[in-house]
Design a protein around this motif. Structure first.
Motif, PDB file in Angstrom:
ATOM      1  N   ASN A   1       1.128  -1.137  -0.056  1.00  0.00           N
ATOM      2  CA  ASN A   1       0.184  -0.380  -0.033  1.00  0.00           C
ATOM      3  C   ASN A   1       0.198   1.612   0.280  1.00  0.00           C
ATOM      4  O   ASN A   1       1.193   1.200   1.168  1.00  0.00           O
ATOM      5  N   PRO A   2       0.517   2.382  -0.940  1.00  0.00           N
ATOM      6  CA  PRO A   2       1.776   3.248  -1.174  1.00  0.00           C
ATOM      7  C   PRO A   2       1.447   4.260  -0.117  1.00  0.00           C
ATOM      8  O   PRO A   2       2.236   5.248   0.060  1.00  0.00           O
ATOM      9  N   SER A   3       0.354   3.988   0.892  1.00  0.00           N
ATOM     10  CA  SER A   3      -0.063   5.040   1.690  1.00  0.00           C
ATOM     11  C   SER A   3       0.861   4.497   3.090  1.00  0.00           C
ATOM     12  O   SER A   3       0.611   5.681   3.777  1.00  0.00           O
ATOM     13  N   LEU A   4       0.742   3.423   2.975  1.00  0.00           N
ATOM     14  CA  LEU A   4       1.506   3.575   4.426  1.00  0.00           C
ATOM     15  C   LEU A   4       2.681   3.079   4.793  1.00  0.00           C
ATOM     16  O   LEU A   4       4.087   3.086   3.565  1.00  0.00           O
ATOM     17  N   VAL A   5       3.884   3.823   6.071  1.00  0.00           N
ATOM     18  CA  VAL A   5       4.843   3.820   5.670  1.00  0.00           C
ATOM     19  C   VAL A   5       5.485   2.648   6.976  1.00  0.00           C
ATOM     20  O   VAL A   5       4.123   2.199   8.038  1.00  0.00           O
ATOM     21  N   TRP A   6       6.296   2.140   6.800  1.00  0.00           N
ATOM     22  CA  TRP A   6       6.283   0.613   7.887  1.00  0.00           C
ATOM     23  C   TRP A   6       8.257   0.951   8.159  1.00  0.00           C
ATOM     24  O   TRP A   6       9.266   1.411   7.324  1.00  0.00           O
ATOM     25  N   ILE A   7       8.691   0.519   9.640  1.00  0.00           N
ATOM     26  CA  ILE A   7      10.356   0.344   9.402  1.00  0.00           C
ATOM     27  C   ILE A   7      10.266  -0.721  10.466  1.00  0.00           C
ATOM     28  O   ILE A   7       9.701  -1.197  11.534  1.00  0.00           O
ATOM     29  N   ASP A   8      10.863  -1.721  10.184  1.00  0.00           N
ATOM     30  CA  ASP A   8      11.665  -2.446  11.172  1.00  0.00           C
ATOM     31  C   ASP A   8      12.381  -1.574  12.557  1.00  0.00           C
ATOM     32  O   ASP A   8      12.267  -3.399  13.526  1.00  0.00           O
ATOM     33  N   ASP A   9      13.050  -2.014  11.664  1.00  0.00           N
ATOM     34  CA  ASP A   9      14.513  -1.013  13.479  1.00  0.00           C
ATOM     35  C   ASP A   9      14.320   0.858  12.825  1.00  0.00           C
ATOM     36  O   ASP A   9      14.572   0.980  12.271  1.00  0.00           O
ATOM     37  N   TRP A  10      13.881   1.304  14.473  1.00  0.00           N
ATOM     38  CA  TRP A  10      14.799   2.620  14.302  1.00  0.00           C
ATOM     39  C   TRP A  10      16.067   2.751  13.846  1.00  0.00           C
ATOM     40  O   TRP A  10      16.711   3.877  13.254  1.00  0.00           O
ATOM     41  N   HIS A  11      16.881   1.957  14.203  1.00  0.00           N
ATOM     42  CA  HIS A  11      18.825   1.874  14.026  1.00  0.00           C
ATOM     43  C   HIS A  11      18.458   2.180  12.646  1.00  0.00           C
ATOM     44  O   HIS A  11      19.697   2.370  12.264  1.00  0.00           O
ATOM     45  N   ARG A  12      17.965   0.970  11.246  1.00  0.00           N
ATOM     46  CA  ARG A  12      17.901   1.850  10.086  1.00  0.00           C
ATOM     47  C   ARG A  12      17.721   3.019  10.144  1.00  0.00           C
ATOM     48  O   ARG A  12      19.094   2.802   9.113  1.00  0.00           O
ATOM     49  N   TYR A  13      16.648   3.275  10.098  1.00  0.00           N
ATOM     50  CA  TYR A  13      16.854   5.245   9.713  1.00  0.00           C
ATOM     51  C   TYR A  13      18.541   5.601   9.986  1.00  0.00           C
ATOM     52  O   TYR A  13      18.917   6.321   9.435  1.00  0.00           O
ATOM     53  N   VAL A  14      18.776   5.623  11.328  1.00  0.00           N
ATOM     54  CA  VAL A  14      20.052   5.941  12.066  1.00  0.00           C
ATOM     55  C   VAL A  14      20.829   5.847  10.884  1.00  0.00           C
ATOM     56  O   VAL A  14      21.875   6.938  10.168  1.00  0.00           O
TER      57      VAL A  14
END
Length: 354
Positions: free
Chosen positions: A123-136
């Motif tokens: 779904n292009p509306s949804l935002v998912w991330i499995d681990d915030w460390h990944r963003y950093v």
């Protein structure tokens, strides 16, 4: 320096005839592989499809060759932009324009799950991330490789907003020598969740444990092409309409809702940021802007962050715009002008003291 702001009455015309062509002339698009380890060298969780991350960089030398009115003609380094939740690189076109006029190259990474970077849900509306460390880790890797090349041995600064501000704060704590100065605009030190954050963390954690991690958070909706201006009362209508049109024109920019896993990771990120020892690890001078009418992130945790950074010996100044909405860069020119002036004065200061 004194910048001429875009005319809100003729905003679309100025964007289309002047700003966007200039940005296109000095832009390089690229893709990078996601980080595989965190700041300690520990492996990040493996993903079935790691994909690639999209970025846009604007070269100050190429921009200066265009001879735009008001350009400083003096190269001052590079600025990394860390965007907010459901945002994308093109939304920061006006900010990139002002940074270029002031003599800075600009580098924008689209965070995982946003813009043209890899999405992990259909779904292009949804935002998912499995681990915030990944963003950093991704933002730090981008800054240390791609953006540093654009700085050309000049200062490398960070400008971050909302979710991007939370990510940015965590980067500053874990990579204290990466940036020379940092501007945190309405940073997501803690998100608004409608209940005490400790309770929300427990609730979202339980729902993720039950297998609802990629399900939409209650009350969030898919993107709609209908724009409700009542949600932006007090902002510049011209800017709000332009931002919205970019989303309408590109399905990749239509992220609009959090998943339970994103919410859980955002709360975990908040908890990590506010640890006193981590706040005390920051060495980068910071300028933090707070929006008094913010409905997306909490002001109180921003105040706590400022206090803990100062207690740890860090250099941080807080500027509050009591009548501003969350996106201070979306406000009318009478607010945007002083906001930009403060940013450029801070970046141009000859030493780390505020």
């Amino acid at each position: 320096m004194t910048l001429r702001l875009l005319d809100e009455v003729n905003y679309d015309a100025e964007m289309e005839s002047k700003v966007l062509p200039a940005l296109d002339a000095c832009m390089t698009e690229g893709w990078m592989d996601p980080a595989t380890v965190d700041w300690n060298g520990d492996a990040l969780p493996k993903l079935d499809e790691p994909g690639r991350l999209h970025y846009c960089c604007y070269d100050a030398a190429k921009f200066d060759a265009l001879r735009e009115d008001g350009a400083s003609g003096v190269f001052r380094g590079a600025i990394v932009i860390s965007h907010g939740f459901t945002e994308f690189a093109r939304k920061y076109s006006e900010m990139a324009w002002y940074f270029l006029l002031a003599g800075y190259s600009v580098c924008i990474l689209e965070h995982r799950g946003h813009g043209h970077s890899v999405h992990d849900v259909d779904n292009p509306s949804l935002v998912w991330i499995d681990d915030w460390h990944r963003y950093v880790s991704d933002l730090a890797a981008f800054a240390d490789s791609v953006a540093r090349e654009y700085a050309c041995d000049k200062p490398l600064h960070l400008y971050c907003h909302s979710m991007g501000g939370g990510i940015g704060a965590a980067v500053l704590e874990r990579y204290p020598a990466l940036f020379d100065k940092a501007v945190l605009s309405a940073p997501m030190i803690a998100p608004v969740v409608g209940m005490p954050t400790w309770l929300a963390r427990i609730a979202t954690g339980m729902l993720c444990g039950l297998g609802f991690g990629k399900s939409r958070v209650f009350g969030h909706t898919d993107f709609s092409t209908d724009l409700d201006l009542s949600e932006h009362e007090g902002a510049s209508e011209a800017r709000v309409r332009w931002f919205h049109q970019q989303r309408c024109d590109d399905v990749s920019c239509q992220t609009n809702a959090a998943t339970f896993e994103w919410a859980y990771q955002a709360l975990a990120l908040s908890r990590a940021i506010l640890k006193p020892d981590m706040c005390g690890a920051i060495e980068t001078p910071m300028l933090l802007f707070q929006a008094g009418r913010d409905i997306w992130v909490l002001n109180g945790p921003q105040d706590d962050f400022v206090e803990r950074v100062r207690e740890g010996g860090g250099s941080i100044e807080k500027v509050r715009y009591g009548q501003s909405l969350h996106e201070i860069f979306s406000m009318p020119n009478e607010v945007l002008g002083p906001y930009l002036d403060k940013i450029f004065d801070f970046l141009a200061a000859p030493d780390a003291s505020l």
